[in-house]
Design an enzyme around this catalytic site. Structure first.
Site, short mmCIF file in Angstrom:
data_model
loop_
_atom_site.label_atom_id
_atom_site.label_comp_id
_atom_site.label_asym_id
_atom_site.label_seq_id
_atom_site.Cartn_x
_atom_site.Cartn_y
_atom_site.Cartn_z
N ASN A 7 0.87 -1.19 0.00
CA ASN A 7 0.00 0.00 0.00
C ASN A 7 0.91 1.24 0.00
O ASN A 7 1.42 1.64 1.03
CB ASN A 7 -0.89 -0.04 1.25
CG ASN A 7 -1.82 1.15 1.34
OD1 ASN A 7 -1.74 2.08 0.52
ND2 ASN A 7 -2.69 1.14 2.34
N ARG A 91 -2.71 -2.03 -3.32
CA ARG A 91 -3.86 -1.16 -3.14
C ARG A 91 -3.72 0.00 -4.12
O ARG A 91 -2.69 0.66 -4.17
CB ARG A 91 -3.88 -0.61 -1.71
CG ARG A 91 -4.98 0.39 -1.53
CD ARG A 91 -4.83 1.13 -0.23
NE ARG A 91 -5.94 2.05 -0.06
CZ ARG A 91 -5.80 3.26 0.47
NH1 ARG A 91 -4.60 3.69 0.86
NH2 ARG A 91 -6.83 4.05 0.61
N HIS A 180 -12.80 3.63 0.45
CA HIS A 180 -12.85 2.57 1.49
C HIS A 180 -13.58 1.32 0.96
O HIS A 180 -14.11 0.53 1.74
CB HIS A 180 -13.59 3.04 2.77
CG HIS A 180 -12.87 4.07 3.57
ND1 HIS A 180 -13.54 5.06 4.25
CD2 HIS A 180 -11.55 4.25 3.83
CE1 HIS A 180 -12.66 5.82 4.89
NE2 HIS A 180 -11.45 5.36 4.64
N ARG A 241 -10.77 16.16 7.98
CA ARG A 241 -11.55 16.57 6.80
C ARG A 241 -12.92 17.09 7.23
O ARG A 241 -13.53 16.56 8.17
CB ARG A 241 -11.75 15.40 5.84
CG ARG A 241 -10.48 14.88 5.25
CD ARG A 241 -10.79 13.84 4.17
NE ARG A 241 -9.61 13.08 3.82
CZ ARG A 241 -9.54 11.74 3.83
NH1 ARG A 241 -10.60 11.01 4.16
NH2 ARG A 241 -8.42 11.14 3.50
N GLU A 384 -8.28 -4.84 5.28
CA GLU A 384 -8.14 -4.55 3.86
C GLU A 384 -6.99 -5.35 3.23
O GLU A 384 -7.10 -5.78 2.09
CB GLU A 384 -7.89 -3.04 3.68
CG GLU A 384 -9.15 -2.23 3.95
CD GLU A 384 -8.89 -0.76 4.23
OE1 GLU A 384 -8.42 -0.45 5.35
OE2 GLU A 384 -9.16 0.07 3.35
#
Ligand code: AMP
Length: 398
Positions: A7, A91, A180, A241, A384
């Site tokens: 990743n 990823r 996601h 965010r 993940e």
């Protein structure tokens, strides 16, 4: 079969080597500060302590070389040489509308990922560097791309189109993509197995609540709506965010603070959300402590966060025309009994009843709703990396 999961971020790289015969993690780690001073790798072989090694990593090439050196090292390595790595799963953040599923990487796939770069200018180029370096260092080893956006490609147009001039979509690819996806897919599938029900029969709402947070409505195993949008900035208030805001705020705030639009976007991504509301606290643990201590900013931030989550659950219960199970996952979802409790307090009208003792317990997959709750509420740790490794295995064995 050993699968290396990579990743690549813009200045970091996470990795895991997974033995797919029993899905066990043989080693994992993180390279930090790639391209700047003080770069280091933190490497954890299974069953041993973390090892941190400071080493210059001007680019991702040095970082991946270092990862491979650690994995094959004499003292703390877990494989004898690189031939023990059967495939690499990457990823990739953005697959645009081009990828609705994971895929074996070839030259055409690389070109198509490059075409998506403008949609994720910080992430996709880093992901592509990882792919290019691995193919040079491990020639002939199959590589697979697993996209954050792919799971959400099943959303209908009514969920992904914005109320903008249509050319924003047709000419500039502006639409809701959602992110996601690998986590939402893993969790929605896994909860069905955990509950012993066919995934096709379930209406599930997955709350992936971490530093980045998104909610997904999953109908029979397919994503039908999700809270992140064209970028991961949309939806819930997150660590740093803003989540959803009135778009007119951008111009107004830019004028007041004498900022460019790009600078306002940076404020929205990096200085907003929980951190913005509290003057710098983005970690849920700090906010919970502040809440308990009566710090009004922490109280407001936590109330806003939980209110937002509850609002999206309500919206998605309507989208799904009912909900069988609500699942909490990721750093906050898995660990914060406080947040789960506060969110579920809003959901009595759906017949949600938490069991306070079960909610307070820690552990892996678990049901936290009361036996007479109309909706089953679960905590399912996301994974993940394992999802990427499973996709990689499936594709290379085809
Ligand atoms: P993630 O992005 O999934 O790694 O999640 C990171 C978030 O999880 C941070 O905001 C952490 O504060 C939160 N988190 C981790 N552990 C806990 C905990 N024990 N209680 C509350 N929040 C936690």
């Amino acid at each position: 079969m050993n699968i290396l999961v990579i990743n690549c971020g813009s200045s970091s790289l996470k990795f895991q080597l997974i033995d797919m015969d029993n899905e066990s993690v043989q080693a994992k780690g993180l390279c930090e500060r790639i391209g700047s001073d003080g770069s280091r790798i933190v490497y954890t072989p299974a069953g041993k302590d973390k090892i941190a090694i400071e080493s210059p990593m001007p680019t991702h090439t040095e970082a991946i070389k270092l990862v491979l050196d650690c994995l094959t090292g004499k003292e703390n390595g877990v494989i004898s040489d690189l031939s023990a790595i059967d495939a690499v799963g990457h990823r990739v953040v953005h697959g645009g509308e081009k990828f609705a599923a994971s895929t074996i990487i070839n030259d055409d796939v690389v070109k198509t990922i490059e075409e998506c770069n403008e949609l994720a200018p910080l992430h996709n180029p880093a992901n592509l560097i990882g792919i290019s370096v691995c193919s040079k260092l491990m020639p002939g080893v199959p590589q697979v791309a697993v996209f954050d956006t792919a799971f959400h490609q099943t959303m209908p147009a009514k969920a992904y189109l914005y109320g903008l001039p249509l050319k924003a979509y047709t000419d500039y690819k502006v639409r809701r993509y959602g992110f996601h996806g690998t986590s939402h897919r893993f969790v929605s599938k896994h909860v069905a197995e955990f509950l012993g029900k066919p995934v096709e029969s379930l209406k599930t709402i997955v709350c992936h609540l971490g530093n980045g947070a998104s909610i997904c409505a999953v109908d029979g195993g397919k994503s039908v709506d999700t809270s992140m949008g064209f970028t991961p900035l949309a939806g819930l208030v997150m660590g740093t965010r803003s989540g959803d805001i009135d778009p007119a705020i951008l111009e107004y705030y830019a004028g007041k603070e004498n900022l460019t639009l790009a600078e306002v976007t940076t404020v929205l991504n990096k200085e907003s959300g929980l951190a913005g509301l509290t003057g710098g606290k983005s970690d849920c643990r700090d906010l919970e402590a502040g809440y308990e201590a009566g710090d009004q900013k922490c109280i407001d931030a936590m109330e806003i966060f939980c209110y937002d989550v509850a609002k999206y659950i309500g919206a998605y219960a309507a989208v799904l025309n009912g909900v069988d199970d609500i699942v909490f996952t990721a750093g906050i979802g898995e660990n914060s009994a406080f947040v789960r409790n506060k969110v579920c307090e809003y959901l009595g009208y759906l017949g949600v009843k938490l069991d306070a003792a079960k909610n307070a317990e820690r552990g892996d997959d678990r049901i936290i709703s009361a036996d007479d709750s109309k909706v089953t509420v679960c905590v399912i740790p996301t994974n993940e990396e394992l999802m990427i490794a499973r996709d990689t295995k499936e594709l290379v064995e085809k």
